[in-house]
Design an enzyme around this catalytic site. Structure first.
Site, PDB file in Angstrom:
ATOM      1  N   SER A  38       0.728  -1.205  -0.016  1.00 25.48           N
ATOM      2  CA  SER A  38      -0.103  -0.064   0.069  1.00 25.48           C
ATOM      3  C   SER A  38       0.878   1.479  -0.055  1.00 25.48           C
ATOM      4  CB  SER A  38      -0.889  -0.045   1.237  1.00 25.48           C
ATOM      5  OG  SER A  38      -1.893   0.849   1.215  1.00 25.48           O
ATOM      6  N   ASP A 149      -6.025  -3.256  -1.737  1.00 29.84           N
ATOM      7  CA  ASP A 149      -4.828  -3.226  -0.941  1.00 29.84           C
ATOM      8  C   ASP A 149      -4.334  -4.418  -0.287  1.00 29.84           C
ATOM      9  OD1 ASP A 149      -3.638  -2.227   1.667  1.00 29.84           O
ATOM     10  OD2 ASP A 149      -4.528  -0.214   1.003  1.00 29.84           O
TER      11      ASP A 149
END
Length: 253
Positions: A38, A149
């Site tokens: 991320s 993510d």
């Protein structure tokens, strides 16, 4: 001796990585391989390209997490990632192979329910896939799979570097302390997300040589830190420098 660097996710708190990286620069600690999830993937890619702390700050300040001009009602997410993509294309090459330091980024394949590592080929799409916060952003489609993510399943991807280096430095910017004020809707959302992923992070600490986990990060929002950028960087930098003897002594063994 080869040193691997692993950077956690954390939304806007990912800015905190810059402060620790500044400290590592001042301590003359070289990095040979990088993995990130991320926000950690984004910062890691910039670092792997050769940008250092001040340049990293300039880049991330251009990113708008909430670009309401990309509002996408009726799609699989509220927003598109155009602002993030624009900055990545300005600063980074098209492929992993063009980076100065080998990089692996972690994403979540939501179709096949698995964590996936990317380290070759198209760089930008895979960085977007790693940083695609579910619900907030529309999932990224790569080779007929939808990705979100990487932190959903693996917020500290040490597995990607453990066989490629002698020592691992891991930076975690999501320490979740006790909440001291009245809970808001946003607080509940943030804390629920981080509670769900934190146990897997701390279960890995025995396999990490230097674990940098600034304890007061929960006072910063994972969604909005525009007015706290320098405060976050100063805090994580000072925390790392306060622990410089620990960092250098472990790496010197």
């Amino acid at each position: 001796m080869k040193i691997g660097l692993v950077l956690s996710g954390g939304g806007a708190r990912g800015i905190g990585h810059i402060g620790v990286l500044k400290a590592l620069e001042e301590l003359n600690i070289p990095i040979d391989v990088i993995a990130g999830t991320s926000a950690g993937a984004l910062v890691g890619a910039m670092y792997a390209r050769g940008y250092r702390s001040q340049e990293l700050l300039e880049a991330v300040q251009k990113i708008k997490m909430f670009d309401w001009h990309t509002l996408s009602i009726g799609s699989l997410g509220l927003l598109k990632m155009q602002s993030i993509e624009k900055v990545l294309r300005e600063y980074l090459p098209n492929t992993f192979e063009e980076l100065n330091i080998p990089l692996t980024v972690c994403s979540t394949d939501i179709v096949n329910n698995q964590s996936v590592f990317f380290s070759q080929g198209n760089l930008i799409d895979k960085l977007l896939a790693s940083a695609c916060i579910p619900i907030l952003y529309e999932p990224i489609l790569i080779d007929n799979c939808f990705y979100i993510d990487g932190g959903v399943l693996n917020n500290l991807p040490i597995e990607a570097v453990k066989d490629k280096c002698d020592k691992i430095i891991a930076i975690h910017v999501n320490h979740l302390g006790k909440h001291q004020k009245k809970l808001s809707f946003k607080d509940i959302l943030e804390r629920s997300f981080h509670l769900s992923i934190s146990q897997s992070v701390y279960a890995k600490t025995n396999a990490i040589d230097v674990f940098i986990d600034p304890p007061n990060m929960s006072r910063f929002s994972m969604f909005d830190t525009q007015n706290q950028v320098q405060e976050i960087i100063d805090y994580t930098y000072n925390f790392a420098m306060e622990n410089k003897e620990y960092i250098t002594s472990v790496l010197d063994k």
